[in-house]
Design a protein around this motif. Structure first.
Motif, short mmCIF file in Angstrom:
data_model
loop_
_atom_site.label_atom_id
_atom_site.label_comp_id
_atom_site.label_asym_id
_atom_site.label_seq_id
_atom_site.Cartn_x
_atom_site.Cartn_y
_atom_site.Cartn_z
N ARG A 63 0.83 -1.20 0.00
CA ARG A 63 0.00 0.00 0.00
C ARG A 63 0.87 1.25 0.00
O ARG A 63 0.55 2.25 -0.67
CB ARG A 63 -0.93 0.00 1.21
CG ARG A 63 -2.09 -0.98 1.06
CD ARG A 63 -3.15 -0.77 2.12
NE ARG A 63 -2.73 -1.24 3.44
CZ ARG A 63 -2.85 -2.50 3.86
NH1 ARG A 63 -3.37 -3.42 3.06
NH2 ARG A 63 -2.47 -2.85 5.07
N ALA A 64 1.96 1.22 0.74
CA ALA A 64 2.88 2.37 0.76
C ALA A 64 3.45 2.62 -0.63
O ALA A 64 3.54 3.77 -1.09
CB ALA A 64 3.99 2.14 1.77
N ALA A 65 3.85 1.56 -1.32
CA ALA A 65 4.40 1.71 -2.67
C ALA A 65 3.37 2.30 -3.61
O ALA A 65 3.69 3.17 -4.45
CB ALA A 65 4.90 0.36 -3.18
N THR A 66 2.11 1.87 -3.49
CA THR A 66 1.05 2.42 -4.34
C THR A 66 0.88 3.91 -4.09
O THR A 66 0.73 4.71 -5.04
CB THR A 66 -0.27 1.68 -4.07
OG1 THR A 66 -0.11 0.29 -4.41
CG2 THR A 66 -1.41 2.27 -4.88
N LEU A 67 0.90 4.32 -2.82
CA LEU A 67 0.76 5.74 -2.50
C LEU A 67 1.95 6.56 -3.03
O LEU A 67 1.76 7.65 -3.59
CB LEU A 67 0.64 5.92 -0.99
CG LEU A 67 -0.67 5.44 -0.37
CD1 LEU A 67 -0.55 5.38 1.16
CD2 LEU A 67 -1.83 6.35 -0.77
N LEU A 68 3.14 6.05 -2.87
CA LEU A 68 4.33 6.76 -3.35
C LEU A 68 4.36 6.81 -4.87
O LEU A 68 4.74 7.83 -5.46
CB LEU A 68 5.59 6.11 -2.79
CG LEU A 68 5.81 6.37 -1.30
CD1 LEU A 68 6.66 5.28 -0.67
CD2 LEU A 68 6.49 7.73 -1.10
N ASN A 69 3.93 5.74 -5.52
CA ASN A 69 3.86 5.75 -6.99
C ASN A 69 2.85 6.78 -7.48
O ASN A 69 3.07 7.45 -8.50
CB ASN A 69 3.46 4.37 -7.51
CG ASN A 69 4.58 3.35 -7.41
OD1 ASN A 69 5.75 3.71 -7.36
ND2 ASN A 69 4.22 2.07 -7.38
N GLY A 70 1.74 6.90 -6.77
CA GLY A 70 0.66 7.77 -7.22
C GLY A 70 0.81 9.22 -6.83
O GLY A 70 0.03 10.06 -7.30
N HIS A 71 1.79 9.54 -5.97
CA HIS A 71 1.98 10.92 -5.50
C HIS A 71 3.47 11.26 -5.60
O HIS A 71 4.23 11.10 -4.63
CB HIS A 71 1.47 11.07 -4.07
CG HIS A 71 0.01 10.76 -3.93
ND1 HIS A 71 -0.46 9.48 -3.77
CD2 HIS A 71 -1.08 11.58 -3.94
CE1 HIS A 71 -1.78 9.52 -3.67
NE2 HIS A 71 -2.18 10.77 -3.78
N PRO A 72 3.91 11.74 -6.77
CA PRO A 72 5.35 11.93 -7.01
C PRO A 72 6.03 12.91 -6.06
O PRO A 72 7.25 12.86 -5.91
CB PRO A 72 5.39 12.44 -8.46
CG PRO A 72 4.10 12.00 -9.06
CD PRO A 72 3.11 12.01 -7.96
#
Length: 306
Positions: free
Chosen positions: A101-110
């Motif tokens: 989930r953290a990776a998804t958030l970081l991917n989606g918010h540069p």
């Protein structure tokens, strides 16, 4: 085409707590994300290194001859090759699925440089009191970030963008250990990176029952070092004067003051004031902490053995 490597790795600093470390590694190596794990050993004199080699051969160990405090995490981040890095302590671990989930958030918010997770304490999984403070952060929420902007977090509940962390300089050498997170949050924000509370990411923290006897003095000292490094000089001077007044009657304040004065010349030499927009947000957060002093004391009691 080669399959991509893992998005999130884990860096864990430890010293002389082999059995507690073993419990943390059991949880971390069983995560469904199968993150690479780097343990930075801060000069342990027990059987830490032998234990990791025997029981967790897949875990990489960086061995230091001396205790480097929070700077050990910097070494781990430099050594690990993943684009995102989650921190753990030797008494903490991540909930299954949270690193994905953290990776998804970081991917989606540069622009997101660091996300602060929801922290659950002990076998009862009690919410850490800091969770509520971060959720109510008066710094507000930018449209390009996934949660409220914050200037505090627990290192054992943080996931960083590796490039942003290294660009900001990581944890500061003057703050050896204890309260080092605030200064990193300031430095990330000053460089334009976002720091957000994201409760959908969960870390578990199982601190030891006995507090470190010098922790209160260390925290007071480091709060003021951070102030002299980044905040306006009149504010730093007022807070130091307050500590000086307390030191006349309080041994904890005297210890904190002694440690501060020993480090003050270096803090002044390395001083880099916050940009005005970050300072304005930091003052709003200061007001929240002043208004919620009982909760701050509760949080420190719940997380005393980081």
């Amino acid at each position: 085409m080669n399959a991509p490597g893992p998005a999130v790795g884990v860096v864990l600093a430890t010293r002389d707590r082999a059995e507690r470390l073993a419990t943390a590694l059991e949880h971390l190596t069983a995560l469904p994300e199968r993150p690479p794990v780097v343990v930075v050993d801060n000069g342990s004199t027990d059987h830490t290194r032998a234990m990791v080699a025997e029981r967790f051969p897949q875990v990489r160990v960086l061995a230091h001859g001396t205790n480097r405090g929070a700077l050990a995490r910097n070494d781990g981040v430099r050594a690990i090759g993943t684009p995102y890095v989650a921190f753990s302590d030797d008494d903490s671990w991540w909930a299954p699925g949270s690193l994905a989930r953290a990776a998804t958030l970081l991917n989606g918010h540069p622009r997101l440089g660091l996300l602060a997770a929801q922290v659950r304490v002990g076998p009862e999984e009690r919410p850490d009191p800091l969770n509520a403070m971060l959720a109510a952060s008066p710094a507000g929420r930018a449209g390009d970030l996934p949660g409220p902007e914050v200037f505090g977090f627990l290192a054992c509940g943080a996931v960083v963008r590796r490039g942003a962390f290294l660009e900001a300089g990581g944890f500061h050498p003057l703050i050896f250990f204890g309260g080092e997170e605030t200064l990193l949050a300031y430095d990330l924000a000053a460089m334009g990176w976002g720091v957000s509370y994201c409760p959908e990411v969960v870390a578990h923290h199982h601190p030891a029952p006995s507090p470190r006897k010098d922790r209160a003095a260390v925290m007071r000292r480091n709060e003021l070092i951070c102030c002299w490094l980044r905040r306006p000089l009149p504010l730093a001077a007022r807070r130091t004067a307050g500590l000086l007044t307390e030191a006349a009657r309080d041994p904890v304040a005297r210890t904190a003051l002694s440690g501060l004065l020993a480090r003050l010349p270096a803090a002044l030499w390395q001083r880099r004031p916050l940009p005005p927009w970050v300072e304005e947000a930091a003052r709003r957060v200061d007001g929240q902490q002043t208004d919620d002093e009982p909760r701050r004391e509760e949080r420190q009691a719940a997380t005393h053995d980081q």
